[in-house]
Design a protein around this motif. Structure first.
Motif, mmCIF file in Angstrom:
data_model
loop_
_atom_site.group_PDB
_atom_site.id
_atom_site.type_symbol
_atom_site.label_atom_id
_atom_site.label_comp_id
_atom_site.label_asym_id
_atom_site.label_seq_id
_atom_site.Cartn_x
_atom_site.Cartn_y
_atom_site.Cartn_z
ATOM 1 N N UNK A 96 -89.512 111.006 -29.657
ATOM 2 C CA UNK A 96 -88.167 111.903 -29.556
ATOM 3 C C UNK A 96 -88.551 113.100 -29.272
ATOM 4 N N UNK A 97 -87.914 113.663 -28.318
ATOM 5 C CA UNK A 97 -88.211 115.146 -27.856
ATOM 6 C C UNK A 97 -87.585 116.112 -28.878
ATOM 7 N N UNK A 100 -83.918 117.091 -27.604
ATOM 8 C CA UNK A 100 -83.016 116.043 -28.088
ATOM 9 C C UNK A 100 -82.680 116.178 -29.472
ATOM 10 N N UNK A 101 -83.458 115.983 -30.150
ATOM 11 C CA UNK A 101 -83.427 116.062 -31.610
ATOM 12 C C UNK A 101 -82.714 117.344 -32.227
ATOM 13 N N UNK A 104 -79.061 117.486 -31.121
ATOM 14 C CA UNK A 104 -78.304 116.357 -31.914
ATOM 15 C C UNK A 104 -77.769 116.898 -33.179
ATOM 16 N N UNK A 105 -78.877 117.670 -33.903
ATOM 17 C CA UNK A 105 -78.817 118.086 -35.276
ATOM 18 C C UNK A 105 -77.721 119.563 -35.023
ATOM 19 N N UNK A 108 -74.207 118.319 -34.850
ATOM 20 C CA UNK A 108 -73.657 117.849 -36.102
ATOM 21 C C UNK A 108 -73.313 118.985 -37.310
ATOM 22 N N UNK A 109 -74.385 119.921 -37.161
ATOM 23 C CA UNK A 109 -74.372 120.882 -38.256
ATOM 24 C C UNK A 109 -73.050 121.894 -37.823
ATOM 25 N N UNK A 114 -67.570 116.168 -36.440
ATOM 26 C CA UNK A 114 -67.700 115.502 -35.188
ATOM 27 C C UNK A 114 -67.979 113.904 -35.639
ATOM 28 N N UNK A 116 -69.273 110.262 -34.336
ATOM 29 C CA UNK A 116 -70.248 109.608 -33.755
ATOM 30 C C UNK A 116 -70.001 109.313 -32.392
ATOM 31 N N UNK A 117 -70.609 109.671 -31.356
ATOM 32 C CA UNK A 117 -70.509 109.409 -30.041
ATOM 33 C C UNK A 117 -69.659 110.229 -29.260
ATOM 34 N N UNK A 164 -86.026 125.126 -36.484
ATOM 35 C CA UNK A 164 -84.933 124.199 -36.947
ATOM 36 C C UNK A 164 -83.884 125.087 -37.949
ATOM 37 N N UNK A 168 -80.295 125.706 -37.041
ATOM 38 C CA UNK A 168 -79.090 125.217 -37.675
ATOM 39 C C UNK A 168 -78.533 126.153 -38.597
#
Ligand SMILES: Nc1ncnc2c1ncn2[C@@H]1O[C@H](COP(=O)(O)OP(=O)(O)OP(=O)(O)O)[C@@H](O)[C@H]1O
Ligand SMILES: [Mg+2]
Lengths: 271, 468
Positions: A96-97, A100-101, A104-105, A108-109, A114, A116-117, A164, A168
């Motif tokens: 998992x790059x 990308x991680x 996504x994080x 969502x934060x 949001x 899913x999808x 991170x 975030x």
């Protein structure tokens, strides 16, 4: 903003082994708290319990954020509410790059509602921001293409945790030994970056055995944990004292907590 | 045969297309397998005698062989199957007959309109003439032959007679014999010496093709110093009414040539997918199989490379994803038949919701294959306690001075990995999807871009259970 993270009479067990035995701690937005204490006293446990690690069972007490029951939330909800923890031992997620991680994080934060999808934050915007933040941490852009914590050096891992944190932008963050494993330069850089990210824009709980992180992030409060309890709270000078003279005075002053600490350590070696 | 809808089977799964549709207006041979049926197929195709004889001999071979005892449970009644559905040029099946859930899946996967119809079996052939006409011209100018195998039998008899059924003879195994008797469709490719095809060649590009058949027969010949990357299949679920699919793929890679053959298949849940794939790699040639298997009731598929001459390389990458009611018995075979040959197998399997994945691999070093190297890595990821993974590695070595490596691992998604991702705001299903995608990433990155994207998207849909 006047966010408040409130921990009251927190008792936490791992399995049936009690670890935290009544922790009380209130962190206001904009404050920096240092959390010190000998090995095995329960510092990481406190952080993990705040974050909601399933292996750490809260048997008594409460954690609230602005009056909302944090304990009722799953870990991902906690993250989306604005709680963050930089881990002492971050996990590798092979394949998992980082980019990308993080995308996504971050999505969502920033968009806690949001579904899913649904769309992630636009790639271009995200890339630009990530690049800036990485440059700030003096991280090579190549780093974003590496797999999360996979084969990272100790220092890289900690820096990735700070990245991170920067992306975030939580309301409250626990930094668990984010300075360990870093060389002198890296500690200074980390310390400065944390200050840059804006400690006044969040509530910080810095767990550390050193005082380097605290140089650029002078704590308003220093807490000492022993045997699963916060036995003493002071200002910045307490952190300095503990760093210079160690925990002898504390151990002697709080024999009951010291006994509990020894007991936990003994069990640990017995396992 | 059990092809009825079993509703409880796969709720929320992508592979729940266990339905039958009456295909009207399509010629059907009678059910069951007899010499008469085989003759009929040959008649309809207007085949030369040698092919008819080949088919009939193959039928006898098929009949004389017992069912394989290994692999998965083969609950097949050979007399209850149609062996040939004549494509009528234009299919009578209408788009309106395609179930909504299939259409939804196509939408979610972002499959273009024209391809959707092809994949759903509405169109017997993909409307490729317009889009890919110039491509065909280009290839033709370079002397590349690219057609369906039926056409090849008629138009390139000399090549077919030389190579057809030589890498995988009917006597190889029961299902190869079956395919040899009743085959229809599939691709034929010949790449002349020194011709390098720069872009991945896809089955879609093939014009005048018969629809994806049950018994496809593919033959690829890569002549000296030439190279090709062939891609077949699609991550969209295959919509099909027949439950037995048994393809044969033969590849010949001559001196200094390269071939990569990529397959992604996502079969409906009632399908037995029993495929024989084998390549012969000659001096300093390289053959790579990249094989992704999702869906089906049972897949048995072990792409093979026989390294026939010194310096040949064989590489097999395989991904299997099995969910409820599915058994992926997938693997690879590498045969070192000459000195200084190098082989590698990387296999990754994921089992979920009671799915079963098996790795079955053979590495054989034949007498005389000095200084050969072989390495096998197989990793299994099991997502829940109901699911299962097995490894059956077979190693036969007739030489001393060889290097053989074998690593196998079985893992579950760790609580700590999960927690790490959750603590960053990912939901449980996003987190497990991410871990699974990470697990197969080393293989996915070998896929052509659009397939890689589809593959990740598909895994996501599987993990979310959001289709259907
Ligand atoms: N998952 C676990 N399983 C078993 N015991 C645990 C677990 N987590 C913590 N403990 C025990 O709880 C006690 C406190 O551990 P914790 O990691 O919180 O200490 P710490 O103060 O962070 O120590 P250090 O300074 O060494 O990081 C120790 O005795 C430890 O062994
Ligand atoms: Mg700790």
């Amino acid at each position: 903003m006047n966010h408040i993270l409130k921990i009251e009479n927190l008792h936490v067990s791992v399995g049936d082994k009690p670890i935290l035995r009544g922790v009380n701690l209130t962190i206001k937005h904009g404050e920096t708290h240092a959390l010190m204490g000998p090995n095995g006293s329960g510092k990481s446990t406190l952080g993990l319990a705040i974050m909601g690690h399933p292996g750490y069972t809260v048997t008594e007490g409460s954690i609230t954020l602005d009056g909302e029951d944090v304990l009722a939330m799953a870990p991902d909800e906690r993250a989306r509410t604005g709680i963050f923890m930089a881990f002492q031992r971050p996990m590798a997620i092979p394949g998992v790059k980082m980019a990308d991680f993080l995308r996504h994080a971050t999505t969502n934060v920033r968009n806690p509602d949001r579904k899913e999808g649904e769309e992630l934050i636009p790639m271009r915007e995200f890339r630009k921001e990530l690049k800036e933040k990485m440059a700030h941490l003096r991280m090579d852009v190549e780093f974003a293409r590496r797999y999360v914590n996979d084969g990272f050096s100790g220092g890289e891992m900690k820096r990735a945790e700070i990245l991170q944190l920067a992306m975030l932008q939580p309301k409250f963050a626990v930094l668990d030994e984010t300075d360990s494993g870093l060389d002198a330069d890296a500690v200074r850089l980390a310390s400065e970056s944390i200050a840059d990210i804006g400690r006044e824009k969040m509530g910080l709980l810095i767990i550390t055995h050193h005082d380097k992180l605290l140089v650029h992030n002078p704590p308003e409060f220093t807490h000492v944990m022993l045997g699963g309890r916060l036995v003493e709270t002071g200002g910045k000078e307490l952190a300095v004292e503990l760093h210079e003279h160690g925990y002898d005075r504390i151990r002697k002053s709080y024999p009951e907590a010291e006994a509990a600490n020894q007991e936990m350590l003994a069990e640990e070696t017995a396992v | 045969m059990a092809t009825d809808v079993t509703e409880n089977d796969q709720i929320g799964e992508i592979n729940k297309y266990n339905f039958r549709t009456e295909t009207t207006g399509v010629f059907k041979a009678q059910k069951g397998l007899t010499a008469e049926v085989v003759n009929q197929i040959s008649d309809i195709k207007n085949e030369p005698d040698w092919m008819r004889e080949f088919r009939l001999k193959s039928l006898a071979e098929f009949e004389s062989r017992p069912m394989p005892k290994w692999g998965g449970a083969l609950d097949l009644d050979f007399q209850d199957i149609y062996y040939y559905l004549k494509p009528t040029g234009q299919s009578e099946k209408s788009w309106d007959d395609v179930p909504q859930e299939i259409k939804d899946t196509f939408d979610k996967l972002g499959i273009p309109e024209a391809e959707k119809k092809f994949l759903a079996g509405v169109k017997a052939q993909f409307e490729s003439e317009v889009v890919y006409g110039s491509l065909q011209e280009d290839l033709a100018k370079q002397g590349v032959l690219f057609t369906d195998t039926d056409t090849a039998v008629r138009e390139h008899p000399e090549l077919l007679r030389e190579y057809f059924g030589k890498v995988i003879p009917p006597t190889d195994n029961k299902f190869a014999a079956l395919n040899s008797a009743v085959w229809s469709g599939g691709s034929f490719i010949y790449v002349p010496p020194g011709v390098q095809i720069e872009f991945p060649l896809q089955a879609y590009f093939r014009i005048n093709a018969e629809s994806m058949g049950q018994f496809e027969r593919t033959l690829i010949i890569v002549d000296e110093g030439a190279s090709i990357h062939y891609v077949e299949g699609c991550t969209a679920p295959m919509y099909t009414t027949e439950s037995l699919h048994s393809a044969v793929v033969e590849v010949i890679v001559k001196k200094d040539a390269r071939c990569r053959y990529t397959t992604i298949q996502n079969w409906a849940n009632n399908i037995y997918n029993l495929v024989t794939k084998r390549a012969y790699a000659y001096q300093d040639a390289t053959m790579e199989w990249v094989d992704g298997n999702l869906g089906s009731k049972l897949t048995m598929k072990y792409p093979a490379v026989h390294m026939m001459e010194p310096g040949a390389r064989g590489e097999i990458l395989s991904i299997a994803f099995s969910s409820a009611g599915q058994h992926q018995d997938a693997g690879a075979k590498l045969v070192h038949a000459a000195p200084n040959t190098t082989g590698q197998i990387i296999s990754k399997s994921i089992s979920k919701n009671g799915g079963r994945s098996s790795y079955r691999g053979l590495v054989r070093v034949e007498p005389g294959a000095h200084n050969s190297k072989n390495n096998v890595v197989c990793d299994a990821l099991i997502l829940d306690p109901e699911s299962r993974s097995d490894t059956y590695p077979y190693i036969e070595i007739a030489e001393q001075d060889v290097q053989i490596g074998h690593e196998a691992s079985v893992s579950r998604i760790g609580e700590e990995q999960m927690f790490y991702l959750l603590s960053r705001g990912l939901t449980e299903s996003e987190a497990s999807t991410m871990i699974v995608n990470g697990f197969i990433e080393p293989l996915v990155k070998e896929l052509p871009m659009e397939y890689a994207v589809e593959m990740n998207r598909l895994i996501q849909l599987q993990m979310e259970g959001s289709v259907g």
